[in-house]
Design a protein around this motif. Sequence first.
Motif, short mmCIF file in Angstrom:
data_model
loop_
_atom_site.label_atom_id
_atom_site.label_comp_id
_atom_site.label_asym_id
_atom_site.label_seq_id
_atom_site.Cartn_x
_atom_site.Cartn_y
_atom_site.Cartn_z
N ALA A 1 -39.87 5.04 8.10
CA ALA A 1 -40.31 6.21 7.82
C ALA A 1 -40.86 6.46 6.11
CB ALA A 1 -39.04 7.34 7.69
N LEU A 2 -41.76 7.17 5.99
CA LEU A 2 -42.32 7.18 4.88
C LEU A 2 -42.50 8.56 4.21
CD1 LEU A 2 -44.08 5.92 2.42
CD2 LEU A 2 -46.20 6.37 3.85
N TRP A 3 -41.89 8.97 3.26
CA TRP A 3 -41.87 10.30 2.61
C TRP A 3 -42.75 10.41 1.19
CZ3 TRP A 3 -37.37 12.45 -0.75
CH2 TRP A 3 -37.48 14.01 -0.90
N LYS A 4 -43.62 11.31 1.38
CA LYS A 4 -44.72 11.21 0.24
C LYS A 4 -44.33 12.42 -0.31
CE LYS A 4 -48.65 9.54 2.79
NZ LYS A 4 -49.84 9.83 3.54
N ILE A 5 -43.42 12.06 -1.52
CA ILE A 5 -42.81 13.29 -2.34
C ILE A 5 -43.90 14.11 -3.04
CG2 ILE A 5 -41.27 13.48 -3.95
CD1 ILE A 5 -39.73 10.72 -3.42
N ASN A 6 -44.69 13.34 -3.51
CA ASN A 6 -45.84 14.13 -4.37
C ASN A 6 -47.01 13.15 -4.36
OD1 ASN A 6 -45.57 12.68 -6.59
ND2 ASN A 6 -43.71 13.77 -7.00
N LYS A 7 -48.13 13.61 -4.98
CA LYS A 7 -49.25 12.60 -4.79
C LYS A 7 -49.00 11.16 -5.80
CE LYS A 7 -51.64 14.52 -9.00
NZ LYS A 7 -52.80 15.14 -9.39
N ALA B 1 -38.27 3.69 4.24
CA ALA B 1 -36.96 3.11 4.85
C ALA B 1 -37.46 2.35 6.04
CB ALA B 1 -35.75 3.90 5.00
N SER B 2 -36.88 1.42 6.77
CA SER B 2 -37.24 0.89 7.94
C SER B 2 -36.21 -0.05 8.19
CB SER B 2 -38.31 -0.08 7.66
OG SER B 2 -38.19 -1.31 6.72
N VAL B 3 -35.94 -0.40 9.51
CA VAL B 3 -35.23 -1.44 10.33
C VAL B 3 -35.94 -2.04 11.23
CG1 VAL B 3 -34.33 0.66 11.94
CG2 VAL B 3 -33.27 -1.70 11.71
N ASN B 4 -36.10 -3.50 11.15
CA ASN B 4 -36.82 -4.28 11.94
C ASN B 4 -35.94 -5.43 12.59
OD1 ASN B 4 -39.62 -3.40 10.94
ND2 ASN B 4 -38.58 -3.40 9.44
N VAL B 5 -36.35 -5.76 13.75
CA VAL B 5 -35.85 -6.93 14.33
C VAL B 5 -36.93 -7.91 14.72
CG1 VAL B 5 -34.54 -7.99 16.53
CG2 VAL B 5 -34.06 -5.54 15.70
N ALA B 6 -36.64 -9.26 14.39
CA ALA B 6 -37.54 -10.29 14.49
C ALA B 6 -36.96 -11.69 14.88
CB ALA B 6 -38.23 -10.55 12.87
N HIS B 7 -37.79 -12.53 15.32
CA HIS B 7 -37.24 -13.73 16.06
C HIS B 7 -38.21 -15.03 15.35
CE1 HIS B 7 -40.27 -13.37 18.88
NE2 HIS B 7 -39.86 -14.50 19.42
N ARG B 8 -37.50 -15.92 15.70
CA ARG B 8 -38.32 -17.29 15.76
C ARG B 8 -37.90 -18.25 16.80
NH1 ARG B 8 -37.26 -22.87 13.00
NH2 ARG B 8 -35.26 -22.03 12.51
N ALA B 9 -38.85 -18.37 17.68
CA ALA B 9 -38.79 -19.24 18.98
C ALA B 9 -38.75 -20.63 18.48
CB ALA B 9 -40.06 -18.85 19.85
N ALA C 1 -34.95 -0.14 2.17
CA ALA C 1 -35.13 1.13 1.78
C ALA C 1 -35.81 1.05 0.17
CB ALA C 1 -33.94 2.16 1.65
N GLY C 2 -36.52 1.73 0.08
CA GLY C 2 -37.18 1.54 -1.39
C GLY C 2 -38.11 2.85 -2.07
N TYR C 3 -38.53 2.88 -3.17
CA TYR C 3 -39.07 4.03 -3.77
C TYR C 3 -40.46 3.41 -4.42
CZ TYR C 3 -39.71 7.67 -7.26
OH TYR C 3 -40.35 8.63 -7.92
N ARG C 4 -41.48 3.93 -4.38
CA ARG C 4 -42.70 3.63 -5.19
C ARG C 4 -43.10 5.00 -6.33
NH1 ARG C 4 -44.66 2.50 -0.01
NH2 ARG C 4 -44.23 0.35 0.63
N GLN C 5 -43.69 4.55 -7.57
CA GLN C 5 -43.97 5.53 -8.27
C GLN C 5 -45.21 5.27 -9.09
OE1 GLN C 5 -42.41 8.81 -9.47
NE2 GLN C 5 -44.32 8.97 -10.35
N ARG C 6 -46.21 6.10 -8.99
CA ARG C 6 -47.38 5.91 -9.98
C ARG C 6 -47.36 6.81 -11.16
NH1 ARG C 6 -50.90 6.46 -6.49
NH2 ARG C 6 -51.60 8.57 -6.86
N ALA C 7 -47.77 6.38 -12.34
CA ALA C 7 -47.46 7.24 -13.58
C ALA C 7 -49.10 7.18 -14.09
CB ALA C 7 -46.52 6.92 -14.48
N ARG C 8 -49.58 8.25 -14.34
CA ARG C 8 -51.02 8.36 -15.25
C ARG C 8 -52.12 7.50 -14.82
NH1 ARG C 8 -47.23 7.73 -19.24
NH2 ARG C 8 -48.37 5.82 -19.93
N ASP C 9 -51.93 7.07 -13.32
CA ASP C 9 -53.06 6.14 -12.87
C ASP C 9 -53.12 4.82 -13.65
OD1 ASP C 9 -53.76 8.11 -10.90
OD2 ASP C 9 -55.00 9.11 -12.22
N ARG C 10 -52.12 4.34 -14.32
CA ARG C 10 -51.95 3.08 -15.09
C ARG C 10 -50.80 2.32 -14.99
NH1 ARG C 10 -55.72 1.97 -18.82
NH2 ARG C 10 -57.31 3.61 -19.30
N ILE C 11 -49.64 3.02 -14.33
CA ILE C 11 -48.56 2.32 -14.16
C ILE C 11 -48.15 2.36 -13.02
CG2 ILE C 11 -46.16 2.08 -15.01
CD1 ILE C 11 -46.65 2.93 -17.65
#
Length: 529
Positions: A293-299, A305-313, A346-356
């Motif tokens: 799931a992706l929640w776009k809080i603002n621009k 957040a995600s849950v994944n199942v993976a394997h190695r044969a 689960a995580g969070y991303r933030q962009r500040a003033r288009d520079r950070i």
Amino acid sequence: GLSTGYQCDRVLVLMDGRRLNDAFQGNVDLAAFPLWNIERIEVLRGPASALYGSNAEGGVINIITRSGRDISRGEVTALAGSHGLQKYDAAYGGVSGASDYSAAAGFVRTDGYARNSDGTRRDWDAWNGSINAGIEIGENASARFDVGVSEGKGTGEFSERTARRDRQAVFFESLWDGDRDARLKISLYRNGALDIYDWKYPGEGEYREDTLVGEAVQSLWVGERHLATGGFEVRRESVDVEDVQYSLNRSTMTFAMFGQDELNLNEHLAVVAGARFDHHPDIQDRLDPRLGALWKINKNSEAFASVNVAHRAPALSDRFVKVEYQGALFEGNPDLKPEILTGYEAGYRQRARDRINVEVSAFWNRMKDTFDFMPVSNGLFRSQNVTRLWTAGIETSAKWLIRDGLSMWANYTFIDGSYDEFSDPSAVGKRPAYIARHQATAGLKAEIKDKADGLLTVRFCGDRYGDPQNSDARKMSEYAVADARARIGVWENAWVLLGVDNIFNKKYQEYPGVGRPGRVVIAGLNISF
């Protein structure tokens, strides 16, 4: 949350979408591929078997090579450096109407930074060549053809090795809806490999591998909210080994179907659900689902957040090898099951003033049926599904555009974990092999447009163990290494290239008992025409 030491069989490596992980060990020998001719590298972090199948437990790396539309001219590069390094590369490409074309070739030679026990150098020389051509078919379709070959030779501790690689691929892509990126892509490709070992004890070994793959992927919008993706893959992998001690001629087939739906509930919230089914006729079948799931809080900010199942044969060597090495007998196990990873993030991303840009995420992985060659008696090791473990941690990253032409970034990862089950009870509760609790990188990039650019990076890795028992003899100390690169324009279309790896000549190890190079200096010239 994963580290594989000297191999990368828990990371799927692609080149232009083609699987590079080999059939014999599931590993990738990047030294055998012409990596200088790269347009970009795409990295997908975390478990991704729901789309890509086996080996994509830690993530996917896709190396995108240059086409004629990326080169559109001739280019030559010559480099020289420490340890007798010589490196020469050339490429030419262009566009003619609806078609584009490119050809590239390279050669590298080095005396090697290490010596064998008999005093000989671990040298290496290799050449490679490739041809790539594409054509636009009308407004919404294209086809591309790619072939490549490489060969390298070097002196190792136990043998003189020759490594040959060849590839052929045809791609067709049709854009159904250009405004919303709905497309069909069909891929047919073959990878071939031949490794010849002229052993220092009498005898020679030949290891041949062949992979044939057909894949089709369709994405389309269903209504206004659903972006659906579906496809199938058929893959045949075979090995033919003729060595001094044993021979092996085996093949395996994989039939896979996968699907994914990206549901945009509203302008702020999107949910992704998908799964892939891999049918292995001679190995246990696997169904790997994912939900995110992706929640776009603002621009400028979003949470995910995600849950994944993976394997190695298990690779063919894990199942069928039978070889004596340094006084021990290693036997495969045809009844091996795939190892399975369930990962949460689960995580969070933030962009500040288009520079950070700042990102922080937390993850937790559970693994079961992990397999490796385990001791079963004195001098006998057999591949077995015996291990359960967990890893968890936090990843953080930050990028800062200080001003135009000057930027910096930093990343830090903390990882913890332990074995819940292991064939040797003394390993239970210990840290997983090769995983460092603390890892970090930082970099500074400066650019003066069309005149010069430079890059300084620092890498830190905490201590880690080269065995599950966490023995002092296999412990590797923490290290920090700084590298620098610079490119200086000396006249139109000509650049002087400079580089220094391990600036402070730090002594460190990535594998127990194998020292990494000290300071390495490189200089060269790049000319375009």
